[in-house]
Design an enzyme around this catalytic site. Structure first.
Site, mmCIF file in Angstrom:
data_model
loop_
_atom_site.group_PDB
_atom_site.id
_atom_site.type_symbol
_atom_site.label_atom_id
_atom_site.label_comp_id
_atom_site.label_asym_id
_atom_site.label_seq_id
_atom_site.Cartn_x
_atom_site.Cartn_y
_atom_site.Cartn_z
ATOM 1 C CG ASP A 69 -87.417 49.064 -23.978
ATOM 2 O OD1 ASP A 69 -87.161 50.251 -23.702
ATOM 3 O OD2 ASP A 69 -86.885 48.458 -24.935
ATOM 4 C CD GLU A 141 -88.270 50.833 -20.057
ATOM 5 O OE1 GLU A 141 -87.923 51.581 -20.998
ATOM 6 O OE2 GLU A 141 -87.541 49.926 -19.596
#
Length: 248
Positions: A69, A141
């Site tokens: 992320d 992610e």
């Protein structure tokens, strides 16, 4: 030896069988990336539902997701800053918020066929987990985090840009699915120095197939309600109604 006993420095991943190795090699080929450490790639596909259900000690991909992320945010911010320097900070935030959104990442995950490679628990499988946007976005992610650790920043930067620059271009050409909640909030903050207030009016249908109805209030005026398959969808729908009414 347990099939789950292989440990790597970033977590404990399942042993890679010959069949699983073929799957991981296939994924790399279609995604056009190359891992030196297949265990790291395999760990990126391990959902917490599987880690929680198995009797063996196996880690999930959540730490990789956390790292990915941050890597994703940096890569997108850097690209916007260097390639679209004439835009202001508000434009950067608007574009980035869509590009890194669950909606956008889930679409890319489906394009990479991540749903075919994730390892999830039986309960999650039965509830349609492979098609859940949040699960797919989180796994993507985690993949970014794993590739960063395996190949370094430059490689993951090139990989992310290849996937996400077309999404940025869609936003610039207004071809994307607009985030009306963000648009409404920015408009209301700027014009009224306040925030929209969302309220769940009702929820109908069986537990596995609910329909949510949400209304939003701006400056004592209510809009909606609007319906959606979940609360987020209903909020987006009613935000669109309010934004178009206020902007029109």
């Amino acid at each position: 030896m347990s099939v789950f006993s292989k440990s790597i420095s970033f977590g404990k991943a399942p042993e890679i069988s010959s069949a699983r190795k073929r799957e991981l090699l296939l994924f790399q080929k279609q995604a056009d990336i190359k891992f030196k450490n297949l265990d790291l790639l395999n760990l990126a596909f391990i959902h917490r539902s599987f880690a929680n259900e198995t009797a063996e000690l196996v880690d999930s991909n959540e730490k990789l997701e956390f790292l990915g992320d941050s890597v994703l945010g940096l890569v997108v911010s850097d690209w916007l800053f260097t390639q679209l320097g004439s835009l202001d900070e508000g434009d950067f935030s608007r574009i980035k918020s869509y590009v890194v959104s669950e909606e956008s990442l889930a679409v890319i995950a489906k394009q990479l066929r991540i749903d075919n490679f994730i390892i999830i628990g039986k309960g999650e499988e039965y509830s349609g987990g492979r098609s859940k946007k949040a699960l797919l976005a989180d796994c993507l992610e985690a993949l970014f985090g794993a590739y960063y650790l395996d190949a370094g920043f430059k490689s993951v930067q090139e990989f992310i840009q290849k996937l996400l620059v077309p999404v940025v271009e869609d936003v610039l050409q207004n071809k994307h699915r607009r985030d009306y909640k963000t648009l409404l909030q920015e408009y209301v903050q700027k014009k009224y120095k306040t925030y929209p207030l969302y309220e769940l009016v009702k929820r109908i249908g069986p537990e596995h197939d609910n329909t949510f109805f949400v209304q939003v209030t701006v400056q004592q005026t209510s809009y909606g309600p609007a319906a959606g398959n979940n609360k987020k969808e209903a909020e987006q729908a009613v935000a669109k109604i309010a934004y178009e009414a206020l902007h029109g």
